[in-house]
Design an enzyme around this catalytic site. Structure first.
Site, mmCIF file in Angstrom:
data_model
loop_
_atom_site.group_PDB
_atom_site.id
_atom_site.type_symbol
_atom_site.label_atom_id
_atom_site.label_comp_id
_atom_site.label_asym_id
_atom_site.label_seq_id
_atom_site.Cartn_x
_atom_site.Cartn_y
_atom_site.Cartn_z
ATOM 1 N N ALA A 37 0.832 -1.207 0.000
ATOM 2 C CA ALA A 37 0.000 0.000 0.000
ATOM 3 C C ALA A 37 0.867 1.258 0.000
ATOM 4 O O ALA A 37 1.968 1.257 0.545
ATOM 5 C CB ALA A 37 -0.902 0.001 1.230
ATOM 6 N N ASP A 38 0.369 2.318 -0.622
ATOM 7 C CA ASP A 38 1.036 3.619 -0.484
ATOM 8 C C ASP A 38 0.152 4.517 0.390
ATOM 9 O O ASP A 38 -0.887 4.080 0.893
ATOM 10 C CB ASP A 38 1.342 4.235 -1.854
ATOM 11 C CG ASP A 38 0.099 4.580 -2.657
ATOM 12 O OD1 ASP A 38 -1.018 4.578 -2.078
ATOM 13 O OD2 ASP A 38 0.227 4.855 -3.857
ATOM 14 N N SER A 39 0.594 5.769 0.582
ATOM 15 C CA SER A 39 -0.119 6.634 1.532
ATOM 16 C C SER A 39 -1.564 6.904 1.111
ATOM 17 O O SER A 39 -2.458 7.011 1.947
ATOM 18 C CB SER A 39 0.638 7.950 1.717
ATOM 19 O OG SER A 39 0.809 8.581 0.471
ATOM 20 N N ASP A 41 -3.424 4.777 -0.568
ATOM 21 C CA ASP A 41 -4.165 3.538 -0.263
ATOM 22 C C ASP A 41 -4.623 3.531 1.190
ATOM 23 O O ASP A 41 -5.739 3.137 1.501
ATOM 24 C CB ASP A 41 -3.276 2.304 -0.490
ATOM 25 C CG ASP A 41 -3.052 2.008 -1.968
ATOM 26 O OD1 ASP A 41 -3.996 2.138 -2.748
ATOM 27 O OD2 ASP A 41 -1.913 1.647 -2.314
ATOM 28 N N ARG B 177 -2.554 7.844 -9.144
ATOM 29 C CA ARG B 177 -3.826 7.236 -9.527
ATOM 30 C C ARG B 177 -4.264 7.648 -10.935
ATOM 31 O O ARG B 177 -5.417 7.493 -11.313
ATOM 32 C CB ARG B 177 -4.934 7.617 -8.539
ATOM 33 C CG ARG B 177 -4.702 7.105 -7.139
ATOM 34 C CD ARG B 177 -4.619 5.583 -7.109
ATOM 35 N NE ARG B 177 -4.563 5.091 -5.746
ATOM 36 C CZ ARG B 177 -3.469 5.000 -5.020
ATOM 37 N NH1 ARG B 177 -2.309 5.366 -5.530
ATOM 38 N NH2 ARG B 177 -3.505 4.544 -3.791
#
Lengths: 80, 248
Positions: A37-39, A41, B177
């Site tokens: 996960a990243d921040s 996420d 994203r």
């Protein structure tokens, strides 16, 4: 809501959010180190859990949720 | 450039630059173009007519962008009704001119709320569906005065400069994203906002524009369209000036 129901739901949210298999998600799994996960996420996970369980997770509490087990514990303790 | 199947929200879309943007998206094939407007019902309905004539599904939502709850509800409503939100154009703006020593607190607040807090609230709401769909484009309409200042526009120029900072930060936060965030910075454009200026001032301003004329809303809309679509997939955090060269 029983702990096992919470655990199942939390794992479902994590699997959905991070695109990992539920069998990879263990209580000791770290979101960032083990599950990739990243921040962003983490923010999305926190928001998804807030919605699912109707609890509020303040930022300073969210910072301490580092593993799947931390998340399950938090929900179990704070879910009314 | 095709916006086929795209759902687009343009705030302040009933008139001026916002209307030109909405129409440009409809012409480019956007399936659904939603405009927001603060109060001019007749102008909003006229814009909806223009969009429908281009074959787009069109909708006009009345809400004040300064009301952050209204911004959140609007975005949630759009996603519920149309299943997605691909493009957000933060265009709604307001200016109350006056020299700094005469600026009232309420006029300062109104301009900051509409020009800066509104875009923030809409970005905050729109980034959720955009993150889920792993893509989207946000274009903030700032102003040349955010870069160069302008006597009588302390609050307006501060808000527009703030919008540039917001653009760049959000561009960095959401880049992973596939969401791109850019700004378009118009100069002196022929709209209701500039219509009240007297001829002397107008001539003086034109004297400072290398291209020697005011811009049109349609010329700004083309820049917004460019930054919203597939022609600009490697551009984020950019501020594109559309000002005839008046500030370089």
């Amino acid at each position: 809501m029983s702990t096992s129901v919470i655990e199942t739901k939390v794992k479902g949210i994590i699997a959905d959010q991070l695109g990992v298999g539920e069998d990879e998600i263990k209580p000791e799994s770290s979101f960032i180190e083990d599950l990739g996960a990243d921040s962003l996420d983490i923010v999305e996970l926190v928001m998804a859990m807030e919605e699912e369980f109707e609890v509020e997770i303040p930022d300073e509490e969210a910072e301490n949720i580092k593993t799947v087990g931390d998340a399950i514990n938090y929900i179990t303790t704070h879910k009314k | 450039m095709s916006f086929k199947d795209k759902v687009v929200l343009v705030t302040g879309g009933s008139r001026g630059i916002g209307r030109a943007c909405a129409v440009a998206f409809a012409k480019a094939g956007a399936s659904t173009v939603i405009i927001s407007y603060a109060g001019n019902e007749a102008a909003a309905q006229e814009t909806v007519g223009l969009l429908t004539a281009e074959g787009a599904k069109a909708e006009a939502l009345r809400f004040d962008v300064a009301d952050t709850d209204a911004c959140t509800s609007a975005v949630e409503g759009i996603v519920k009704a149309h299943g997605r939100l691909d493009v957000l154009v933060n265009n709604a703006g307001t200016a109350v001119d006056g020299l700094v020593m005469r600026v009232k607190d309420e006029d300062w607040d109104k301009q900051l709320d509409t020009n800066l807090r509104g875009p923030f609230a809409l970005i905050r709401a729109a980034c959720r569906p955009m993150m889920k769909q792993r893509g989207g484009a946000i274009v903030n309409v700032t102003s040349v005065v955010g870069d160069m200042g302008n006597p009588g526009q302390s609050a307006y120029s501060a808000a527009k400069a703030g919008l540039i900072g917001l653009t760049k930060t959000v561009a960095k936060e959401l880049s992973s994203r596939g969401i791109r965030v850019n700004a378009v910075s118009p100069g002196f454009i022929s709209t209701d906002m500039t219509a009240h200026l007297n001829d002397d001032l107008r001539q003086k301003m034109i004297g400072g524009i290398p291209l020697g004329r005011l811009g049109t809303p349609e010329e700004v809309a083309q820049a917004v369209l460019f930054l919203s679509g597939d022609a600009s997939t490697y551009i984020t955090g950019e501020v594109l000036k559309v000002n005839g060269g008046m500030y370089m």
